[in-house]
Design an enzyme around this catalytic site. Structure first.
Site, short mmCIF file in Angstrom:
data_model
loop_
_atom_site.label_atom_id
_atom_site.label_comp_id
_atom_site.label_asym_id
_atom_site.label_seq_id
_atom_site.Cartn_x
_atom_site.Cartn_y
_atom_site.Cartn_z
N GLU A 284 0.86 -1.05 -0.16
CA GLU A 284 -0.11 -0.22 0.02
C GLU A 284 0.55 1.22 -0.08
O GLU A 284 1.63 1.82 0.17
CB GLU A 284 -1.48 -0.46 1.91
CG GLU A 284 -1.60 1.40 0.79
CD GLU A 284 -3.08 1.15 2.51
OE1 GLU A 284 -3.65 2.22 2.49
OE2 GLU A 284 -2.90 0.13 3.47
N LYS A 416 -7.74 -15.81 16.17
CA LYS A 416 -8.33 -15.28 14.85
C LYS A 416 -9.71 -14.87 13.94
O LYS A 416 -10.20 -15.56 13.46
CB LYS A 416 -7.50 -16.13 13.73
CG LYS A 416 -6.33 -16.64 14.37
CD LYS A 416 -5.76 -18.21 13.85
CE LYS A 416 -4.19 -18.13 13.14
NZ LYS A 416 -3.70 -18.91 13.40
N ASP A 492 2.39 -14.02 12.67
CA ASP A 492 0.86 -14.46 11.58
C ASP A 492 -0.10 -13.89 11.42
O ASP A 492 -0.47 -12.99 12.43
CB ASP A 492 0.69 -16.02 13.00
CG ASP A 492 -0.69 -17.01 12.47
OD1 ASP A 492 -1.39 -16.42 11.35
OD2 ASP A 492 -1.20 -17.94 13.00
N HIS A 596 -2.18 10.78 -1.59
CA HIS A 596 -2.71 8.98 -3.09
C HIS A 596 -2.19 9.44 -3.86
O HIS A 596 -1.88 8.72 -4.69
CB HIS A 596 -4.09 8.76 -1.64
CG HIS A 596 -3.89 7.98 -0.74
ND1 HIS A 596 -3.71 6.27 -0.39
CD2 HIS A 596 -4.26 8.00 0.88
CE1 HIS A 596 -3.83 5.70 0.44
NE2 HIS A 596 -3.93 6.80 1.55
#
Length: 605
Positions: A284, A416, A492, A596
């Site tokens: 990004e 998760k 993770d 951006h």
């Protein structure tokens, strides 16, 4: 005089036992004659059918004459002793008329001798009686000449090993499931692909079968290109220059390559009086640059302050009891201090570093969810806490034999997945980081004002998130920084779900010596799940990023266990603070879209 007596005794012995010795000698000569005849037939057969062999260097040969001499010597002793004992037993039986068992006493030395001879025969019989190539033609070594050289040295060898010949390609219809790694290594890739397509080798077992992990990945790529039906589909997916053996059985399965990911770095960020650099792997645009702007603002005002509030990974087994009353009994039993001590002792017996901190039972009907909190040192700790929970289950079954373990993870952990329990109770490291930014730095570096940032944060991160019914999402983009840091340091990635739980708070405060109000900003992250050992942290690239943060591997004395993992959590929390600060400043000044468009748009070629 003594020598003369010895000669006389030997002469008497030979005359007394002339018959058995003569018989043994005759049998031995007959056996040797048969052996020579058979050996001559074999040599003749070899001469009639010569075998062409490729030119190869002379390798070591065992000392056949030593083995041949030992074979004949042992055979002669064995036959002689048989004949001698047979002739001798007749005389002993005649003398032993009183039944004293002298014949057994006489045979005892021969029994020992025969046992030794038989042991030799079973171990080495036939090695060189017929031919010195008998070993090569024996059933136990059949096909060994087809294998790749093993670089061994035979017994009695004096020179280097002789290289073995290459094996020819097998017929197309041959079954090859029993091929060894050495044989498969000699086959072309197309043959291996065909074997996988026929089901003779499983594609996930190529590494084990071939023994060459890089080749296994390349063969698998060819297999999946055929299955997908797009030749060359993986051409742009890198495959070379990667240590696949390191990840085998640890990090990834059915590997077809690796994905290069750009990695930036932010800092120096002053944190608790020390400069910190935080690697961030992301695709990004603007993310690293924006976070670095926040680091600059924080460091310009003396740095950030951080604290780890809690440290404990969780696992919650689901236990089913016969009825709700039994479930209540189990809950009461675990909550008793003396019984919890037993649970703690059982859990701690499974690990050197992990320690059970708490064990909270939650009852739902006849189900009991036992949420265990474990301090895991420098590991993230999921394997550690799971192993400890299994030991706790064994203890509980001794006191509640009717209980049943439904699942080692009952989702009250909660791993998760978005969950209020992680937001409220915490999971992993619970971290808080704050910084005070003067109005002057807000204007010059962040290009906005303190009041504008405070108002934008209240309307967006507090009211807006509440209207969305968010759980743990009272922030601007904490997940962005957490995910980038996780990818760079081998954490993770799926645990970004709960690790990005964050509330960002801002307020204008008076600062001594300043005429204008300053910005007091903080981020509170109750469930940041990180470790510096285990999982992806051992991979070279990820390890390098951890070393850049000065928190790689296990903590060493005089630091306490878990120091490195807590330092990583505090550093990520500080990076989140910097990222939140920069983004909220851009939103408050309406710079986001412009930034951006400038930094996240690549011009067309």
């Amino acid at each position: 005089m003594a020598g003369k007596e010895l000669v006389l005794e030997v002469t008497d012995f030979l005359f007394d036992h002339a018959v058995p010795l003569t018989a043994a000698t005759v049998m031995f000569v007959v056996f040797c004659g048969i052996t020579c005849l058979f050996n001559g037939d074999v040599a003749k057969e070899k001469a009639e059918k010569p075998v062409e062999k490729p030119q190869e260097k002379q390798g070591p040969r065992p000392k056949w004459f030593v083995l041949r001499f030992l074979n004949y010597l042992v055979l002669f002793v064995f036959i002689s002793s048989l004949c001698f004992s047979f002739m001798k037993s007749r005389r002993v039986i005649a003398v032993d008329s009183l039944g004293l068992g002298l014949e057994n006493l006489t045979l005892f030395p021969f029994l020992i001798l025969w046992s030794m001879c038989l042991a030799y025969f079973f171990g080495f019989f036939g090695i060189t009686f017929v031919d010195k190539t008998a070993m090569e033609r024996s059933p136990s070594s059949f096909g060994l000449d087809r294998l790749a050289p093993m670089h061994d040295t035979p017994i009695c060898a004096e020179k280097a090993c002789r290289p073995c010949s290459m094996v020819a390609a097998p017929p197309k219809d041959a079954k090859l499931t029993d091929k060894s790694a050495q044989e498969l290594a000699l086959l072309p890739d197309e043959t291996i692909v065909a074997m996988v397509e026929k089901g003779e080798i499983k594609d996930h077992a190529l590494e084990k079968k071939l023994g060459d992990h890089t080749r296994a990945v390349k063969v698998r790529r060819a297999i999946y290109e055929r299955r997908i039906g797009m030749e060359g589909v993986f051409n742009k997916l890198p495959v070379d220059h990667f240590d696949y053996e390191r990840i085998f059985g640890a990090n990834c399965e059915i590997v077809v390559g690796y994905v290069p990911l750009p990695c930036g770095i932010v800092g120096p960020l002053m944190l608790d009086g020390e400069p910190v650099f935080v690697p961030m792997a992301t695709t990004e645009g603007c993310l690293v640059a924006s976070t670095n702007r926040g680091c600059k603002a924080i460091s310009a005002c003396g740095g950030a302050r951080s604290r780890v509030l809690k440290d404990g990974i969780t696992r919650a087994p689901c236990i089913r009891m016969p009825d709700t009353m039994a479930a209540a009994d189990l809950k009461a039993w675990v909550e008793t201090p003396a019984n919890f001590a037993l649970v703690q002792e059982a859990f701690n017996s499974t690990t050197n570093y992990g320690r059970l901190v708490s064990c909270t039972p939650t009852v739902a009907g006849r189900n009991v969810y036992l949420r265990c909190v474990c301090f895991a040192g420098d590991a993230m700790g999921m394997n550690m806490v799971s192993k400890g929970c299994l030991k706790v289950i064994d203890l509980l079954q001794e006191h509640f034999p009717d209980m049943e373990l439904v699942a080692i993870s009952g989702n009250v952990c909660c791993d998760k997945k978005p969950a209020a329990i992680n937001w409220i109770e915490g999971r992993g490291k619970s971290v808080v980081v704050e910084a005070t930014i003067t109005a002057d730095v807000v204007r010059k570096t962040l290009k906005t004002t303190v009041d504008a940032m405070v108002e934008a944060n209240r309307q967006k991160c507090l009211i807006g998130s509440a209207m969305a019914g968010s759980v743990g999402g009272f922030n601007a983009h904490a997940a962005n920084i957490v995910a980038a840091a996780f990818l760079a340091t081998g954490q993770d990635p799926a645990q970004v779900v709960e690790s990005a739980n964050c509330i960002t708070l801002m307020e204008a405060i008076d600062v001594e010596g300043q005429t204008e109000k300053a910005l007091l900003m903080s981020v509170t992250m109750p469930s940041l799940e990180v470790g510096t050992v285990g999982g992806g942290t051992s991979l070279p690239a990820q390890r390098a990023c951890l070393e850049a943060m000065n928190c790689a591997g296990a903590s060493k004395a005089p630091n306490a266990p878990g120091t490195n993992a807590q330092a990583l959590a505090r550093a990520i929390g500080a990076a989140v603070l910097a990222g939140e600060m920069s983004l909220m400043a851009a939103l408050a000044s309406n710079q986001l879209v412009r930034a951006h468009m400038t930094h996240n748009r690549k011009k067309a070629n």
